[in-house]
Design an enzyme around this catalytic site. Structure first.
Site, mmCIF file in Angstrom:
data_model
loop_
_atom_site.group_PDB
_atom_site.id
_atom_site.type_symbol
_atom_site.label_atom_id
_atom_site.label_comp_id
_atom_site.label_asym_id
_atom_site.label_seq_id
_atom_site.Cartn_x
_atom_site.Cartn_y
_atom_site.Cartn_z
ATOM 1 N N ASN A 44 0.833 -1.247 -0.102
ATOM 2 C CA ASN A 44 -0.070 -0.006 0.004
ATOM 3 C C ASN A 44 0.675 1.173 -0.090
ATOM 4 O O ASN A 44 0.275 2.331 0.307
ATOM 5 C CB ASN A 44 -0.834 0.071 1.198
ATOM 6 N N HIS A 130 -13.956 -2.489 5.606
ATOM 7 C CA HIS A 130 -12.749 -2.973 6.286
ATOM 8 C C HIS A 130 -13.242 -3.651 7.562
ATOM 9 O O HIS A 130 -13.921 -3.318 8.342
ATOM 10 C CB HIS A 130 -11.766 -1.874 6.268
ATOM 11 N N GLU A 174 -16.116 3.608 3.466
ATOM 12 C CA GLU A 174 -14.757 3.885 3.080
ATOM 13 C C GLU A 174 -14.867 4.930 1.751
ATOM 14 O O GLU A 174 -15.910 4.774 1.134
ATOM 15 C CB GLU A 174 -13.959 2.566 2.621
ATOM 16 N N SER A 178 -10.939 -1.184 -0.204
ATOM 17 C CA SER A 178 -9.532 -1.755 -0.321
ATOM 18 C C SER A 178 -9.691 -2.903 -1.368
ATOM 19 O O SER A 178 -8.699 -3.497 -1.787
ATOM 20 C CB SER A 178 -9.118 -2.213 0.981
ATOM 21 N N ASP A 203 -13.857 6.569 5.899
ATOM 22 C CA ASP A 203 -12.436 6.079 6.135
ATOM 23 C C ASP A 203 -11.702 6.234 4.824
ATOM 24 O O ASP A 203 -11.890 5.668 3.915
ATOM 25 C CB ASP A 203 -12.520 4.748 6.389
ATOM 26 N N HIS A 206 -7.108 4.631 2.135
ATOM 27 C CA HIS A 206 -6.577 4.225 0.725
ATOM 28 C C HIS A 206 -6.622 5.638 -0.125
ATOM 29 O O HIS A 206 -6.175 5.513 -1.243
ATOM 30 C CB HIS A 206 -7.325 2.995 -0.012
ATOM 31 N N LYS A 237 -0.412 3.956 4.779
ATOM 32 C CA LYS A 237 -0.624 3.608 3.370
ATOM 33 C C LYS A 237 0.315 4.592 2.506
ATOM 34 O O LYS A 237 1.471 4.586 2.457
ATOM 35 C CB LYS A 237 -1.913 3.319 3.017
HETATM 36 C C1 LIG Z 1 -5.518 -0.604 6.290
HETATM 37 C C2 LIG Z 1 -7.244 -0.319 6.724
HETATM 38 C C3 LIG Z 1 -7.346 0.284 8.137
HETATM 39 C C4 LIG Z 1 -6.164 -0.158 9.119
HETATM 40 O O1 LIG Z 1 -5.326 0.636 9.263
HETATM 41 P P1 LIG Z 1 -4.061 0.321 9.812
HETATM 42 O O2 LIG Z 1 -3.140 1.560 10.199
HETATM 43 O O3 LIG Z 1 -3.151 -0.517 9.138
HETATM 44 O O4 LIG Z 1 -4.238 -0.448 10.932
HETATM 45 C C5 LIG Z 1 -8.501 0.769 8.283
HETATM 46 N N1 LIG Z 1 -9.547 1.064 7.369
HETATM 47 C C6 LIG Z 1 -9.072 0.462 5.939
HETATM 48 C C7 LIG Z 1 -10.223 0.916 5.278
HETATM 49 C C8 LIG Z 1 -8.028 0.023 5.652
HETATM 50 O O5 LIG Z 1 -7.776 -0.430 4.249
#
Ligand SMILES: *Cc1c(COP(=O)(O)O)cnc(C)c1O
Length: 387
Positions: A44, A130, A174, A178, A203, A206, A237
């Site tokens: 990522n 997620h 989101e 992802s 969220d 990404h 990421k």
């Molecule tokens: C990766 C991810 C998370 C978690 O984040 P980390 O910092 O890796 O714990 C939360 N939400 C989404 C949509 C993600 O892709």
């Protein structure tokens, strides 16, 4: 304990056992396993910042000055001025009144959702959310409903039926998904949340660092930052470091500092990480060519795969290619590995069996030549593996 053995046996027989694969090194978009170098299409690290000299230097200097550990949680002695500077810069980046930093995106989601929602409240989440969002809703103990992926009509039908039974309702999505590599219909979601008197949390894990004029995410690109109540994202990421944030009002931040258990009961992020996060925000502001280059590469790669007849999903730097069953996905992944491309098959239970796929993450480090070679390799494999 016999359950453990049976579980592992069953997973092995179905070829679904997950295994860790330690690499010797990961650098510059490449990854080395057992002395063999691969182009890494599973990371990522979208902007290629995880081994950026400016960020490393900032981190090393912080370690030299402050040491390696934060030594305690934020509410004890782990709270440095640095953490607050990062929160101020993050709030500016996301154009919100305030921001609060979490130790990881997972910890952020499991803590925030439970803090915001109480008995008599309900959460409405996208079916493809997620795991951290689902776990956050489940742990909070509130009633939660899952609407079909990006399906506004389904969400509206659920709200019509359920809204009046609950005090506060929180919609969660989101902005970039992802596993699908697509975006949420965020404007429509905001209309719905206003129509039904709900709040909304987005969220941007990404999307942070990539979308929008200033690179702050999809909400900026869609020009609707202000209409989303709670904006979460990560430094782990595209920003190439570690940790997460919630951009929100001052009042919500103060509330979370008092009640959010995953914030309160965990040691603060170490200074080296905080400084790397600060440096990454600077780089996103100073080096927009990184995200432009990434998005150009993404367009090129998506077009080429579509022209070859692959079933390509979404419209972001995450490029899922649907291969319809797990075995086929594994065969493609193995064959690509032989040609030094590291891309992992995504199988059930992460996605439904019929939607087993390869998930390519395009990054800044994949230049045209690498992508061109990957496309050509895939073209060759189609004939061999599917005949
Ligand atoms: C990766 C991810 C998370 C978690 O984040 P980390 O910092 O890796 O714990 C939360 N939400 C989404 C949509 C993600 O892709």
């Amino acid at each position: 304990m016999s359950d453990i053995h049976e579980f592992l046996q069953e997973r092995k027989e179905r070829e679904l056992l997950r295994r860790l694969r330690p690499a010797e090194l990961r650098k510059g978009g490449r990854i080395i396993f057992d002395g063999c170098e691969y182009f890494d299409f599973s990371s990522n690290d979208y902007l290629g910042l995880s081994d950026n000299p400016y960020m490393k230097d900032a981190s090393v200097k912080a370690i030299e000055k402050y040491g390696t550990g934060a030594s305690a949680s934020r509410l004890l002695s782990g709270d440095l001025r640095l953490h607050h500077v990062l929160e101020e810069k993050t709030a500016l980046f996301k154009r919100r009144e305030s921001a609060i930093v979490f130790n990881s995106g997972y910890q952020a989601n499991i803590g925030i959702i439970g803090s915001l929602c109480k008995k008599n409240d309900a959460v409405f989440l996208d079916k493809l959310s997620h795991a951290s969002i689902i776990d956050g809703a489940a742990l909070s103990g509130v009633k939660f409903f899952r609407f079909r992926h990006n399906d506004i009509d389904h969400l509206e039908a659920l709200l019509k039926k359920e809204r009046d039974k609950y005090k506060n309702c929180l919609i969660i999505t989101e902005t970039v998904f992802s596993m699908e590599g697509d975006r949420a219909p965020i404007k429509e979601l905001i209309e719905i949340k206003e129509k039904f008197g709900c709040s909304i949390m987005a969220d941007e894990a990404h999307a942070t660092g990539i979308y929008g004029e200033r690179g702050s995410g999809i909400l900026e690109e869609d020009d609707i930052s202000g209409s989303v109540d709670f904006v979460m994202g990560t430094f782990s990421k595209a920003l190439g470091s570690f940790g997460a944030y919630l951009a929100c009002s001052k009042e919500v931040k103060e509330y979370l500092v008092n009640v959010c258990r995953s914030f309160i009961y965990s040691t603060a992020l170490p200074p080296g990480v905080i400084m790397a996060n600060l440096a990454s925000l600077e780089l996103v502001a100073k080096e927009p060519h990184r995200r432009k280059h990434l998005l150009e590469n993404t367009r090129y790669f998506r077009n080429e795969l579509t022209n070859l007849g692959f079933d390509v999903r979404g419209n972001t730097q995450i490029v899922p290619v649907i291969l319809k069953d797990s075995h086929r996905a594994v065969r493609y992944s193995d064959a690509l590995r032989e040609k030094n491309f590291w891309v992992l098959p995504i199988r059930t239970p992460t996605v439904p069996e019929k939607e087993a796929r390869l998930r390519f993450s395009v990054t800044y480090n994949h230049d045209r030549e690498i992508l061109y070679n990957l496309v050509n390799t895939l073209k060759g494999l189609g004939g061999v593996l599917d005949s």
